[in-house]
Design an enzyme around this catalytic site. Structure first.
Site, PDB file in Angstrom:
ATOM      1  N   SER A  30      64.488  64.202  40.968  1.00  0.00           N
ATOM      2  CA  SER A  30      65.741  63.571  41.383  1.00  0.00           C
ATOM      3  C   SER A  30      66.913  64.368  40.811  1.00  0.00           C
ATOM      4  O   SER A  30      66.720  65.327  40.070  1.00  0.00           O
ATOM      5  CB  SER A  30      65.816  62.117  40.886  1.00  0.00           C
ATOM      6  OG  SER A  30      65.841  62.075  39.463  1.00  0.00           O
ATOM      7  N   GLY A  31      68.119  63.948  41.169  1.00  0.00           N
ATOM      8  CA  GLY A  31      69.326  64.485  40.557  1.00  0.00           C
ATOM      9  C   GLY A  31      69.540  65.973  40.733  1.00  0.00           C
ATOM     10  O   GLY A  31      69.287  66.545  41.800  1.00  0.00           O
ATOM     11  N   ILE A  32      70.015  66.629  39.666  1.00  0.00           N
ATOM     12  CA  ILE A  32      70.343  68.047  39.716  1.00  0.00           C
ATOM     13  C   ILE A  32      69.107  68.881  40.032  1.00  0.00           C
ATOM     14  O   ILE A  32      69.165  69.838  40.804  1.00  0.00           O
ATOM     15  CB  ILE A  32      70.971  68.505  38.384  1.00  0.00           C
ATOM     16  CG1 ILE A  32      72.335  67.826  38.171  1.00  0.00           C
ATOM     17  CG2 ILE A  32      71.126  70.023  38.347  1.00  0.00           C
ATOM     18  CD1 ILE A  32      72.932  68.085  36.797  1.00  0.00           C
ATOM     19  N   ASP A  75      54.473  67.643  31.749  1.00  0.00           N
ATOM     20  CA  ASP A  75      55.397  67.207  30.704  1.00  0.00           C
ATOM     21  C   ASP A  75      55.825  68.448  29.930  1.00  0.00           C
ATOM     22  O   ASP A  75      54.984  69.148  29.348  1.00  0.00           O
ATOM     23  CB  ASP A  75      54.710  66.202  29.775  1.00  0.00           C
ATOM     24  CG  ASP A  75      55.676  65.529  28.818  1.00  0.00           C
ATOM     25  OD1 ASP A  75      56.759  66.104  28.557  1.00  0.00           O
ATOM     26  OD2 ASP A  75      55.362  64.432  28.324  1.00  0.00           O
ATOM     27  N   VAL A  76      57.120  68.727  29.905  1.00  0.00           N
ATOM     28  CA  VAL A  76      57.611  69.972  29.304  1.00  0.00           C
ATOM     29  C   VAL A  76      57.341  70.058  27.808  1.00  0.00           C
ATOM     30  O   VAL A  76      57.378  71.156  27.236  1.00  0.00           O
ATOM     31  CB  VAL A  76      59.125  70.166  29.563  1.00  0.00           C
ATOM     32  CG1 VAL A  76      59.424  70.298  31.043  1.00  0.00           C
ATOM     33  CG2 VAL A  76      59.944  69.048  28.921  1.00  0.00           C
ATOM     34  N   TYR A 170      71.876  64.669  21.957  1.00  0.00           N
ATOM     35  CA  TYR A 170      72.075  65.366  23.224  1.00  0.00           C
ATOM     36  C   TYR A 170      73.041  66.531  23.042  1.00  0.00           C
ATOM     37  O   TYR A 170      72.766  67.656  23.489  1.00  0.00           O
ATOM     38  CB  TYR A 170      72.622  64.390  24.263  1.00  0.00           C
ATOM     39  CG  TYR A 170      72.736  64.962  25.662  1.00  0.00           C
ATOM     40  CD1 TYR A 170      71.621  65.052  26.487  1.00  0.00           C
ATOM     41  CD2 TYR A 170      73.962  65.397  26.162  1.00  0.00           C
ATOM     42  CE1 TYR A 170      71.715  65.574  27.773  1.00  0.00           C
ATOM     43  CE2 TYR A 170      74.070  65.911  27.443  1.00  0.00           C
ATOM     44  CZ  TYR A 170      72.944  66.001  28.239  1.00  0.00           C
ATOM     45  OH  TYR A 170      73.059  66.521  29.509  1.00  0.00           O
ATOM     46  N   LYS A 174      71.974  70.465  23.545  1.00  0.00           N
ATOM     47  CA  LYS A 174      72.601  71.227  24.623  1.00  0.00           C
ATOM     48  C   LYS A 174      73.399  72.404  24.067  1.00  0.00           C
ATOM     49  O   LYS A 174      73.497  73.469  24.704  1.00  0.00           O
ATOM     50  CB  LYS A 174      73.480  70.310  25.478  1.00  0.00           C
ATOM     51  CG  LYS A 174      72.684  69.300  26.302  1.00  0.00           C
ATOM     52  CD  LYS A 174      71.681  69.977  27.221  1.00  0.00           C
ATOM     53  CE  LYS A 174      70.949  68.994  28.103  1.00  0.00           C
ATOM     54  NZ  LYS A 174      69.981  69.639  29.021  1.00  0.00           N
ATOM     55  N   VAL A 203      77.429  63.954  36.312  1.00  0.00           N
ATOM     56  CA  VAL A 203      76.969  64.066  37.697  1.00  0.00           C
ATOM     57  C   VAL A 203      76.358  62.733  38.111  1.00  0.00           C
ATOM     58  O   VAL A 203      75.603  62.119  37.348  1.00  0.00           O
ATOM     59  CB  VAL A 203      75.930  65.193  37.845  1.00  0.00           C
ATOM     60  CG1 VAL A 203      75.542  65.375  39.307  1.00  0.00           C
ATOM     61  CG2 VAL A 203      76.479  66.500  37.267  1.00  0.00           C
ATOM     62  N   THR A 205      73.909  60.783  39.055  1.00  0.00           N
ATOM     63  CA  THR A 205      72.449  60.788  39.139  1.00  0.00           C
ATOM     64  C   THR A 205      71.910  59.616  38.335  1.00  0.00           C
ATOM     65  O   THR A 205      72.643  59.002  37.550  1.00  0.00           O
ATOM     66  CB  THR A 205      71.868  62.090  38.555  1.00  0.00           C
ATOM     67  OG1 THR A 205      72.068  62.075  37.127  1.00  0.00           O
ATOM     68  CG2 THR A 205      72.512  63.324  39.150  1.00  0.00           C
TER      69      THR A 205
END
Length: 265
Positions: A30-32, A75-76, A170, A174, A203, A205
């Site tokens: 989904s999203g970006i 899963d990253v 976060y 980032k 954004v 989302t």
């Protein structure tokens, strides 16, 4: 001597065309991430969607290109899953040429209240997960000897201190992505692997659903944005497409804000 319209058109196709390329996009359900997958597919890439949950058939069908998109559950933060997923991509489609490292997590809480468990969860997804996927993709790119492009999703919160609400884990992760992007760009430049990042604004989302449910907060965010609105996913994906393509052949180690002017103030 001026280029004809036909020549200009051909050149533009060369700047953005991705025919024959294999692109992996994490967090693309989904999203970006989904918008990025759609843009890459439209440019001709064979897209593999990587998400921790099974991608619904209608979502996968929305990624339209000359080659049908496929998906893998991954899963990253799980190194074995990451290795297995990229091995399967290579076996099925060939080595990865483009990686969009988009999977992310936010646990919005004040620093004095944030638990170590919550901190480590965000670090695992936003920082370690990006590293694991980038490292695995780069190994394939180096072995294939044809270069590649990696695009990491940072954030305006990786380039500013925020201030609208507490979000320390976060913002920290980032910010780390911004410098990880620089460091990997320098290390992998001899292999013609370009590593860049985008820094989106807010954004619309599911990722920011809790914020969208607060009209007063959204008004403050819009007031801090010179274009006076938040972004839509399809307004972020062209930046990813540019950084993935031949038109960005001399761009590496760069973080590109897509923010409506948020960071300009």
């Amino acid at each position: 001597m001026h280029d004809t319209d036909e020549t200009v058109s051909t050149n533009l196709a060369g700047f953005f065309g991705l025919a024959g390329k294999v692109a992996a996009v994490t967090g693309a359900g989904s999203g970006i991430g989904l918008a990025a997958a759609q843009a890459l597919a439209a440019a001709g890439a064979r897209v593999v969607v990587l998400d921790r949950a099974t991608v619904e058939p209608d979502v996968l069908a929305s990624i339209k290109g000359s080659v049908p998109a496929s998906s893998l559950v991954m899963d990253v933060v799980d190194e074995e899953q990451v290795n297995a997923a990229f091995d399967e991509i290579k076996a099925t489609h060939g080595s990865v040429d483009i990686l969009v490292n988009n999977a992310g997590l936010a646990i919005r809480d004040a620093a004095v209240n944030l638990s170590l468990e919550a901190w480590e969860k965000v670090v695992a997804v936003n920082m370690t997960g990006v590293f694991l996927c980038a490292r695995t993709a780069a190994r394939q790119m180096i072995a294939a000897s044809r270069g590649g492009a990696i695009i990491n999703t940072a954030s305006i919160m990786g380039l500013s201190g925020g201030g609208l609400y507490p979000n320390i884990s976060y913002q920290t992760t980032k910010g780390a992505i911004v410098n990880m992007t620089r460091a990997l760009a320098v290390e992998w430049a001899p292999h013609n692997i370009r590593v860049n990042a985008i820094a989106p604004t807010y954004v619309r989302t599911p990722f920011i659903a809790p914020l969208l449910a607060q009209p007063d907060l959204m008004q403050r965010i819009e007031a801090m944005t010179p274009l006076r609105r938040i972004a839509e996913p399809h307004e972020i994906s062209p930046a990813i497409l540019f950084l993935a393509g031949p038109g960005a052949a001399m761009v590496t180690g760069h973080t590109l804000p897509v923010d409506g002017g948020f960071l300009a103030q």
